[in-house]
Design a protein around this motif. Structure first.
Motif, PDB file in Angstrom:
ATOM      1  N   GLU A   1      -5.226   5.794  -9.457  1.00  0.00           N
ATOM      2  CA  GLU A   1      -5.171   4.526  -8.717  1.00  0.00           C
ATOM      3  C   GLU A   1      -5.003   3.346  -9.673  1.00  0.00           C
ATOM      4  O   GLU A   1      -4.242   2.413  -9.403  1.00  0.00           O
ATOM      5  CB  GLU A   1      -6.437   4.354  -7.882  1.00  0.00           C
ATOM      6  CG  GLU A   1      -6.359   3.168  -6.948  1.00  0.00           C
ATOM      7  CD  GLU A   1      -7.523   3.091  -5.980  1.00  0.00           C
ATOM      8  OE1 GLU A   1      -7.488   2.193  -5.111  1.00  0.00           O
ATOM      9  OE2 GLU A   1      -8.464   3.901  -6.088  1.00  0.00           O
TER      10      GLU A   1
ATOM     11  N   LYS B   1       2.477   1.610  -3.529  1.00  0.00           N
ATOM     12  CA  LYS B   1       1.493   2.079  -4.505  1.00  0.00           C
ATOM     13  C   LYS B   1       1.074   3.514  -4.194  1.00  0.00           C
ATOM     14  O   LYS B   1       0.857   4.313  -5.113  1.00  0.00           O
ATOM     15  CB  LYS B   1       0.281   1.146  -4.532  1.00  0.00           C
ATOM     16  CG  LYS B   1       0.597  -0.201  -5.173  1.00  0.00           C
ATOM     17  CD  LYS B   1      -0.638  -1.009  -5.528  1.00  0.00           C
ATOM     18  CE  LYS B   1      -1.356  -1.524  -4.325  1.00  0.00           C
ATOM     19  NZ  LYS B   1      -2.419  -2.499  -4.673  1.00  0.00           N
ATOM     20  N   GLY B   2       0.992   3.847  -2.911  1.00  0.00           N
ATOM     21  CA  GLY B   2       0.670   5.218  -2.514  1.00  0.00           C
ATOM     22  C   GLY B   2       1.725   6.203  -3.001  1.00  0.00           C
ATOM     23  O   GLY B   2       1.399   7.319  -3.430  1.00  0.00           O
ATOM     24  N   SER B   3       2.982   5.803  -2.937  1.00  0.00           N
ATOM     25  CA  SER B   3       4.064   6.666  -3.438  1.00  0.00           C
ATOM     26  C   SER B   3       3.939   6.889  -4.942  1.00  0.00           C
ATOM     27  O   SER B   3       4.159   8.004  -5.436  1.00  0.00           O
ATOM     28  CB  SER B   3       5.427   6.037  -3.126  1.00  0.00           C
ATOM     29  OG  SER B   3       5.620   5.954  -1.737  1.00  0.00           O
TER      30      SER B   3
ATOM     31  N   MET C   1       1.142   6.831  -6.611  1.00  0.00           N
ATOM     32  CA  MET C   1      -0.004   7.720  -6.792  1.00  0.00           C
ATOM     33  C   MET C   1       0.385   9.176  -6.533  1.00  0.00           C
ATOM     34  O   MET C   1      -0.059  10.080  -7.249  1.00  0.00           O
ATOM     35  CB  MET C   1      -1.155   7.280  -5.887  1.00  0.00           C
ATOM     36  CG  MET C   1      -1.793   5.974  -6.344  1.00  0.00           C
ATOM     37  SD  MET C   1      -3.001   5.298  -5.183  1.00  0.00           S
ATOM     38  CE  MET C   1      -4.281   6.538  -5.281  1.00  0.00           C
ATOM     39  N   LYS C   2       1.222   9.399  -5.532  1.00  0.00           N
ATOM     40  CA  LYS C   2       1.685  10.769  -5.243  1.00  0.00           C
ATOM     41  C   LYS C   2       2.471  11.336  -6.420  1.00  0.00           C
ATOM     42  O   LYS C   2       2.316  12.512  -6.770  1.00  0.00           O
ATOM     43  CB  LYS C   2       2.560  10.782  -3.987  1.00  0.00           C
ATOM     44  CG  LYS C   2       1.783  10.690  -2.709  1.00  0.00           C
ATOM     45  CD  LYS C   2       2.713  10.717  -1.509  1.00  0.00           C
ATOM     46  CE  LYS C   2       1.948  10.466  -0.235  1.00  0.00           C
ATOM     47  NZ  LYS C   2       2.810  10.336   0.943  1.00  0.00           N
TER      48      LYS C   2
ATOM     49  N   ASP D   1       0.833  -1.220   0.000  1.00  0.00           N
ATOM     50  CA  ASP D   1       0.000   0.000   0.000  1.00  0.00           C
ATOM     51  C   ASP D   1       0.860   1.259   0.000  1.00  0.00           C
ATOM     52  O   ASP D   1       0.555   2.234  -0.700  1.00  0.00           O
ATOM     53  CB  ASP D   1      -0.951   0.011   1.203  1.00  0.00           C
ATOM     54  CG  ASP D   1      -2.097  -0.978   1.060  1.00  0.00           C
ATOM     55  OD1 ASP D   1      -2.337  -1.469  -0.065  1.00  0.00           O
ATOM     56  OD2 ASP D   1      -2.751  -1.272   2.086  1.00  0.00           O
ATOM     57  N   LEU D   2       1.938   1.241   0.786  1.00  0.00           N
ATOM     58  CA  LEU D   2       2.833   2.406   0.836  1.00  0.00           C
ATOM     59  C   LEU D   2       3.522   2.630  -0.509  1.00  0.00           C
ATOM     60  O   LEU D   2       3.638   3.766  -0.981  1.00  0.00           O
ATOM     61  CB  LEU D   2       3.878   2.240   1.942  1.00  0.00           C
ATOM     62  CG  LEU D   2       3.376   2.403   3.372  1.00  0.00           C
ATOM     63  CD1 LEU D   2       4.453   1.986   4.364  1.00  0.00           C
ATOM     64  CD2 LEU D   2       2.942   3.841   3.643  1.00  0.00           C
TER      65      LEU D   2
ATOM     66  N   ASN E   1      -1.696   0.822  -9.653  1.00  0.00           N
ATOM     67  CA  ASN E   1      -1.852  -0.628  -9.491  1.00  0.00           C
ATOM     68  C   ASN E   1      -1.271  -1.386 -10.679  1.00  0.00           C
ATOM     69  O   ASN E   1      -0.591  -2.404 -10.507  1.00  0.00           O
ATOM     70  CB  ASN E   1      -3.329  -0.987  -9.297  1.00  0.00           C
ATOM     71  CG  ASN E   1      -3.758  -0.847  -7.861  1.00  0.00           C
ATOM     72  OD1 ASN E   1      -3.525  -1.725  -7.042  1.00  0.00           O
ATOM     73  ND2 ASN E   1      -4.365   0.284  -7.530  1.00  0.00           N
TER      74      ASN E   1
END
Length: 197
Positions: free
Chosen positions: A155, A132-134, A136-137, A129-130, A159
């Motif tokens: 998103e 993929k979150g990076s 997305m940022k 999650d971290l 992914n």
């Protein structure tokens, strides 16, 4: 001469990381770690409750190493598309010269923890999650700065990007060369070019 407890703990983590990452949780033993560190089981259990805690700390250290190495490349790149391509480049290097013996700790641990290690599975999910979150940022910032098209589903792209890069990295390591990665790299870079302005 007494050891510094924090240094002892760090030594255990540093030596346990390549053991767990190459052998896997089930095959790695506390005896492997005592052999690698030169310290007793008592010292290990004085710093960690059990093998699960050692494995968790080693996994977290592995993720930190990977994230730090990716971060170095991302910071140098000027634009969001270049940052994404820098991540692709990191994984391409990872096939031949991984910073951790055994390959990607997230991928290795996710395979083993999928059904049988719930304590590690939650850490793996959080790490994915971290990561993929990076991604997305990076894409969101690229949109805000006019480097990436506004209509991109952030998103979905994160992914897709993460899944395909992790998958081909694993495949390439199994095959023992970078041929599969080279094909996917061209494809992913074209996708990055398509979303770029």
């Amino acid at each position: 001469m007494a050891r510094n407890p924090e240094l002892t703990r760090q030594l255990i983590i540093d030596k346990a990381l390549p053991i767990f990452n190459t052998k896997g949780y089930a095959a790695a033993s506390i005896s492997d770690i005592t052999s690698a560190t030169g310290i007793t089981k008592g010292a290990i259990y004085g710093n960690f409750k059990n093998k699960d805690e050692v494995a968790t700390a080693a996994f977290e250290k592995g993720v930190e190493i990977v994230a730090t190495e990716i971060g170095k490349r991302v910071r140098i790149a000027k634009t969001a598309p270049d940052k994404l391509k820098a991540i692709v480049g990191f994984y391409e290097e990872y096939i031949i010269e991984p910073p951790i013996p055994g390959g990607c700790p997230v991928l290795n641990s996710s395979i083993e923890a999928d059904d049988s290690l719930p304590f590690l599975r939650s850490k793996v999910i959080r790490s994915i999650d971290l990561l993929k979150g990076s991604l997305m940022k990076i894409v969101n910032r690229g949109i805000l700065e006019g480097q990436i098209k506004r209509e991109v589903d952030v998103e979905e792209f994160a992914n897709f990007f993460y899944s395909i890069i992790e998958g081909v990295t694993s495949l390439s390591r199994i095959e023992g060369d970078g041929r599969s990665f080279e094909f996917v790299k061209k494809f992913v870079n074209r996708q990055i070019d398509e979303i770029s302005i």
